[in-house]
Design a protein around this motif. Structure first.
Motif, PDB file in Angstrom:
ATOM      1  N   LEU A  28      13.136  -6.226 -25.616  1.00 26.81           N
ATOM      2  CA  LEU A  28      12.765  -7.853 -25.435  1.00 26.81           C
ATOM      3  C   LEU A  28      11.349  -7.868 -25.428  1.00 26.81           C
ATOM      4  O   LEU A  28      10.943  -8.666 -26.276  1.00 26.81           O
ATOM      5  N   ALA A  29      10.824  -7.001 -24.519  1.00 28.17           N
ATOM      6  CA  ALA A  29       9.481  -7.578 -24.154  1.00 28.17           C
ATOM      7  C   ALA A  29       8.720  -6.927 -25.263  1.00 28.17           C
ATOM      8  O   ALA A  29       7.593  -7.817 -25.702  1.00 28.17           O
ATOM      9  N   TRP A  30       8.874  -5.657 -25.765  1.00 27.08           N
ATOM     10  CA  TRP A  30       8.040  -5.229 -27.145  1.00 27.08           C
ATOM     11  C   TRP A  30       8.234  -6.371 -28.270  1.00 27.08           C
ATOM     12  O   TRP A  30       7.198  -6.766 -28.761  1.00 27.08           O
ATOM     13  N   LEU A  50      16.853 -12.066 -33.778  1.00 23.89           N
ATOM     14  CA  LEU A  50      17.063 -10.666 -33.060  1.00 23.89           C
ATOM     15  C   LEU A  50      16.762 -10.995 -31.386  1.00 23.89           C
ATOM     16  O   LEU A  50      17.578 -10.598 -30.493  1.00 23.89           O
ATOM     17  N   HIS A  51      15.592 -11.573 -31.134  1.00 20.41           N
ATOM     18  CA  HIS A  51      14.993 -11.678 -29.793  1.00 20.41           C
ATOM     19  C   HIS A  51      15.878 -12.445 -29.286  1.00 20.41           C
ATOM     20  O   HIS A  51      16.563 -12.092 -27.915  1.00 20.41           O
ATOM     21  N   LYS A  52      16.514 -13.500 -29.645  1.00 22.16           N
ATOM     22  CA  LYS A  52      17.236 -14.525 -28.839  1.00 22.16           C
ATOM     23  C   LYS A  52      18.499 -13.988 -28.812  1.00 22.16           C
ATOM     24  O   LYS A  52      19.177 -14.086 -27.498  1.00 22.16           O
ATOM     25  N   LEU A  54      19.402 -10.788 -28.432  1.00 29.56           N
ATOM     26  CA  LEU A  54      19.222  -9.742 -27.516  1.00 29.56           C
ATOM     27  C   LEU A  54      19.130 -10.414 -26.075  1.00 29.56           C
ATOM     28  O   LEU A  54      19.752  -9.837 -24.995  1.00 29.56           O
ATOM     29  N   GLY A  55      18.326 -11.492 -26.061  1.00 32.71           N
ATOM     30  CA  GLY A  55      18.003 -11.982 -24.660  1.00 32.71           C
ATOM     31  C   GLY A  55      19.060 -12.654 -24.261  1.00 32.71           C
ATOM     32  O   GLY A  55      19.433 -12.900 -22.815  1.00 32.71           O
ATOM     33  N   LEU A  56      20.021 -13.307 -24.935  1.00 31.21           N
ATOM     34  CA  LEU A  56      21.398 -13.845 -24.669  1.00 31.21           C
ATOM     35  C   LEU A  56      22.370 -12.675 -24.017  1.00 31.21           C
ATOM     36  O   LEU A  56      23.134 -12.708 -23.109  1.00 31.21           O
ATOM     37  N   THR A  57      22.165 -11.354 -24.816  1.00 29.38           N
ATOM     38  CA  THR A  57      23.120 -10.247 -24.192  1.00 29.38           C
ATOM     39  C   THR A  57      22.636 -10.015 -23.099  1.00 29.38           C
ATOM     40  O   THR A  57      23.495  -9.564 -21.975  1.00 29.38           O
ATOM     41  N   LEU A  58      21.341  -9.932 -22.758  1.00 26.28           N
ATOM     42  CA  LEU A  58      20.952  -9.511 -21.679  1.00 26.28           C
ATOM     43  C   LEU A  58      21.141 -10.370 -20.423  1.00 26.28           C
ATOM     44  O   LEU A  58      21.990  -9.802 -19.248  1.00 26.28           O
ATOM     45  N   LEU A  59      21.351 -11.607 -20.759  1.00 28.05           N
ATOM     46  CA  LEU A  59      21.974 -12.786 -19.672  1.00 28.05           C
ATOM     47  C   LEU A  59      23.133 -12.339 -19.275  1.00 28.05           C
ATOM     48  O   LEU A  59      23.612 -12.335 -18.053  1.00 28.05           O
ATOM     49  N   ILE A 103      14.026 -15.587 -16.917  1.00 27.96           N
ATOM     50  CA  ILE A 103      13.233 -15.152 -18.276  1.00 27.96           C
ATOM     51  C   ILE A 103      14.220 -15.715 -19.330  1.00 27.96           C
ATOM     52  O   ILE A 103      13.982 -16.451 -20.180  1.00 27.96           O
ATOM     53  N   PRO A 104      15.574 -15.226 -19.493  1.00 27.14           N
ATOM     54  CA  PRO A 104      16.216 -15.484 -20.621  1.00 27.14           C
ATOM     55  C   PRO A 104      16.745 -17.086 -20.600  1.00 27.14           C
ATOM     56  O   PRO A 104      16.565 -17.799 -21.611  1.00 27.14           O
ATOM     57  N   LEU A 105      16.785 -17.667 -19.436  1.00 26.20           N
ATOM     58  CA  LEU A 105      17.131 -19.182 -19.222  1.00 26.20           C
ATOM     59  C   LEU A 105      15.916 -19.925 -19.823  1.00 26.20           C
ATOM     60  O   LEU A 105      16.213 -21.170 -20.397  1.00 26.20           O
ATOM     61  N   SER A 106      14.766 -19.454 -19.294  1.00 27.17           N
ATOM     62  CA  SER A 106      13.504 -20.267 -19.827  1.00 27.17           C
ATOM     63  C   SER A 106      13.467 -20.231 -21.299  1.00 27.17           C
ATOM     64  O   SER A 106      12.803 -21.223 -21.816  1.00 27.17           O
ATOM     65  N   GLY A 107      13.765 -19.063 -21.774  1.00 26.89           N
ATOM     66  CA  GLY A 107      13.674 -18.827 -23.088  1.00 26.89           C
ATOM     67  C   GLY A 107      14.704 -19.865 -24.027  1.00 26.89           C
ATOM     68  O   GLY A 107      14.133 -20.415 -25.038  1.00 26.89           O
ATOM     69  N   TRP A 108      15.849 -19.943 -23.290  1.00 27.64           N
ATOM     70  CA  TRP A 108      16.790 -20.752 -23.801  1.00 27.64           C
ATOM     71  C   TRP A 108      16.488 -22.251 -23.961  1.00 27.64           C
ATOM     72  O   TRP A 108      16.530 -22.795 -24.781  1.00 27.64           O
ATOM     73  N   LEU A 109      15.944 -22.611 -22.803  1.00 23.46           N
ATOM     74  CA  LEU A 109      15.416 -24.002 -22.482  1.00 23.46           C
ATOM     75  C   LEU A 109      14.134 -24.315 -23.290  1.00 23.46           C
ATOM     76  O   LEU A 109      13.996 -25.421 -23.787  1.00 23.46           O
ATOM     77  N   PHE A 110      13.400 -23.290 -23.587  1.00 23.20           N
ATOM     78  CA  PHE A 110      12.103 -23.645 -24.400  1.00 23.20           C
ATOM     79  C   PHE A 110      12.567 -23.694 -25.975  1.00 23.20           C
ATOM     80  O   PHE A 110      12.299 -24.615 -26.542  1.00 23.20           O
ATOM     81  N   ASN A 111      13.795 -23.037 -26.272  1.00 21.21           N
ATOM     82  CA  ASN A 111      14.216 -23.033 -27.723  1.00 21.21           C
ATOM     83  C   ASN A 111      14.720 -24.408 -27.610  1.00 21.21           C
ATOM     84  O   ASN A 111      14.818 -25.039 -28.837  1.00 21.21           O
TER      85      ASN A 111
HETATM   86  C1  HEM Z   1      14.788 -10.891 -20.340  1.00 20.36           C
HETATM   87  C2  HEM Z   1      15.036 -11.380 -21.575  1.00 20.36           C
HETATM   88  C3  HEM Z   1      13.826 -11.706 -22.474  1.00 20.36           C
HETATM   89  C4  HEM Z   1      12.565 -11.200 -22.440  1.00 20.36           C
HETATM   90  C5  HEM Z   1      12.018 -10.031 -21.440  1.00 20.36           C
HETATM   91  C6  HEM Z   1      11.720 -11.968 -23.231  1.00 20.36           C
HETATM   92  C7  HEM Z   1      10.244 -11.614 -23.468  1.00 20.36           C
HETATM   93  C8  HEM Z   1       9.532 -12.357 -24.044  1.00 20.36           C
HETATM   94  C9  HEM Z   1       8.220 -12.199 -24.559  1.00 20.36           C
HETATM   95  C10 HEM Z   1       7.209 -11.133 -24.095  1.00 20.36           C
HETATM   96  C11 HEM Z   1       7.578 -13.437 -25.505  1.00 20.36           C
HETATM   97  C12 HEM Z   1       6.326 -13.479 -25.791  1.00 20.36           C
HETATM   98  C13 HEM Z   1       5.735 -14.358 -25.110  1.00 20.36           C
HETATM   99  C14 HEM Z   1       4.308 -14.579 -25.668  1.00 20.36           C
HETATM  100  O1  HEM Z   1       3.217 -13.876 -25.482  1.00 20.36           O
HETATM  101  O2  HEM Z   1       4.231 -15.763 -26.129  1.00 20.36           O
HETATM  102  C15 HEM Z   1       9.013 -14.102 -25.603  1.00 20.36           C
HETATM  103  C16 HEM Z   1       8.848 -15.151 -26.440  1.00 20.36           C
HETATM  104  C17 HEM Z   1       9.991 -15.822 -26.985  1.00 20.36           C
HETATM  105  N1  HEM Z   1      11.009 -15.898 -26.214  1.00 20.36           N
HETATM  106 FE1  HEM Z   1      11.778 -14.372 -25.064  1.00 20.36          FE
HETATM  107  N2  HEM Z   1      12.405 -12.972 -23.586  1.00 20.36           N
HETATM  108  C18 HEM Z   1      13.594 -12.772 -23.347  1.00 20.36           C
HETATM  109  C19 HEM Z   1      14.724 -13.719 -23.595  1.00 20.36           C
HETATM  110  C20 HEM Z   1      14.849 -14.798 -24.229  1.00 20.36           C
HETATM  111  C21 HEM Z   1      15.835 -15.716 -24.850  1.00 20.36           C
HETATM  112  C22 HEM Z   1      17.299 -15.597 -24.110  1.00 20.36           C
HETATM  113  C23 HEM Z   1      15.470 -16.515 -25.566  1.00 20.36           C
HETATM  114  C24 HEM Z   1      16.102 -17.854 -26.199  1.00 20.36           C
HETATM  115  C25 HEM Z   1      17.514 -17.820 -26.162  1.00 20.36           C
HETATM  116  C26 HEM Z   1      14.096 -16.254 -25.907  1.00 20.36           C
HETATM  117  C27 HEM Z   1      13.324 -16.937 -26.663  1.00 20.36           C
HETATM  118  C28 HEM Z   1      11.626 -16.784 -26.744  1.00 20.36           C
HETATM  119  C29 HEM Z   1      11.245 -17.363 -27.904  1.00 20.36           C
HETATM  120  C30 HEM Z   1      11.752 -18.579 -28.769  1.00 20.36           C
HETATM  121  C31 HEM Z   1       9.866 -17.069 -27.839  1.00 20.36           C
HETATM  122  C32 HEM Z   1       8.677 -17.570 -28.501  1.00 20.36           C
HETATM  123  C33 HEM Z   1       7.755 -18.120 -27.735  1.00 20.36           C
HETATM  124  C34 HEM Z   1       6.493 -18.810 -28.827  1.00 20.36           C
HETATM  125  O3  HEM Z   1       6.849 -18.754 -30.069  1.00 20.36           O
HETATM  126  O4  HEM Z   1       5.737 -19.095 -28.607  1.00 20.36           O
HETATM  127  N3  HEM Z   1      13.853 -15.074 -25.145  1.00 20.36           N
HETATM  128  N4  HEM Z   1       9.969 -13.784 -25.286  1.00 20.36           N
END
Ligand code: HEM
Ligand code: HEM
Length: 197
Positions: A28-30, A50-52, A54-59, A103-111
């Motif tokens: 996910l980080a890569w 795929l990132h989203k 996998l992130g939800l799977t991790l959650l 991390i996954p919850l903030s990703g979900w919130l951002f989305n």
């Molecule tokens: C532990 C789980 C996760 C890890 C380690 C992770 C890691 C990352 C990293 C390293 C970035 C790049 C940040 C940057 O440099 O801008 C990123 C971006 C992003 N992640 Fe995750 N993520 C995770 C889970 C999730 C989940 C569950 C979602 C959504 C449901 C999500 C949605 C996003 C989105 C939309 C971006 C793009 C942000 C942008 O376009 O500026 N992530 N994530």
């Protein structure tokens, strides 16, 4: 086979979840760090999807892992470990758990706040955590990004400590978290040769 953890060992469920989550977080980080700089092509959209997923799977796996830990207990520190080390390990483990949710919850919130839909591997849709809101999206993105770097820093400390135990202190801390095939077998004594006269 004993599935639960015991004071002196981690059971197979905790081990499997620990190492699966290590691989997932690395992936996910890569993926996260590379996908944001991709040119806008269908490949970028696929990488985000795929990132989203996998992130939800991790959650889901982290929720399962925490529930299992509460039910099955945790291995205790090896006897003789100084109290300050047990304290730091406890704080590091708790910090990693918190970040594995944040991390996954903030990703979900951002989305959600950005107004994008969310699907898990094209199987089903997930609800939005908030309505569209540019300020909220910015804050959630910041939390997501800073959270990842904090987690990676804690993981570096944590993995460093595990390797220190293994190679310098030469104790069983790392071995008891590895799959059983890495367990040191007790040496079987060499068959005694009959005394020849
Ligand atoms: C532990 C789980 C996760 C890890 C380690 C992770 C890691 C990352 C990293 C390293 C970035 C790049 C940040 C940057 O440099 O801008 C990123 C971006 C992003 N992640 Fe995750 N993520 C995770 C889970 C999730 C989940 C569950 C979602 C959504 C449901 C999500 C949605 C996003 C989105 C939309 C971006 C793009 C942000 C942008 O376009 O500026 N992530 N994530
Ligand atoms: C994403 C990376 C990692 C995360 C999030 C993580 C998280 C954790 C957590 C939360 C625990 C506490 C036990 C539990 O509740 O399951 C733990 C235990 C452990 N981890 Fe990790 N870990 C990671 C990577 C690693 C690596 C790379 C190593 C080895 C080099 C390692 C070795 C261990 C060991 C040996 C234990 C058991 C400690 C003890 O028995 O007191 N971990 N890990």
């Amino acid at each position: 086979m004993q599935l639960r953890n015991a004071p002196d060992r981690w059971g197979p469920v905790s081990k499997l979840l620990h190492w699966t989550i290590v691989v997932l977080i690395g992936w996910l980080a890569w993926l996260g760090l590379t996908m944001v700089d991709m040119p806008t092509t269908p490949a970028k959209i696929d990488a985000y999807a795929l990132h989203k997923s996998l992130g939800l799977t991790l959650l889901a796996l982290v929720t399962l892992r925490l529930a299992w830990r509460l039910y099955a207990g945790a291995a205790h520190a090896l006897s003789g470990t100084p109290r300050w080390q047990t304290r730091i390990a406890g704080i590091t483990h708790a910090g990693m758990y918190v970040l594995m949710f944040v991390i996954p919850l903030s990703g979900w919130l951002f989305n959600s706040a950005s107004g994008y839909p969310l699907q898990w591997f094209r199987q089903f849709n997930l609800p939005a955590l908030a309505g569209q809101d540019a300020m909220l999206a910015q804050s959630a993105r910041l939390v997501h990004e800073v959270g990842v770097w904090l987690l990676l820093a804690l993981v570096a400390m944590h993995a460093g400590a595990a390797l220190y135990h293994h190679f310098v202190q030469r104790d069983a801390t790392l071995r008891r978290m590895l799959p059983s095939i890495f367990r040191k077998r007790p040496r079987t004594p060499a068959p005694r040769r009959r005394m020849e006269h």
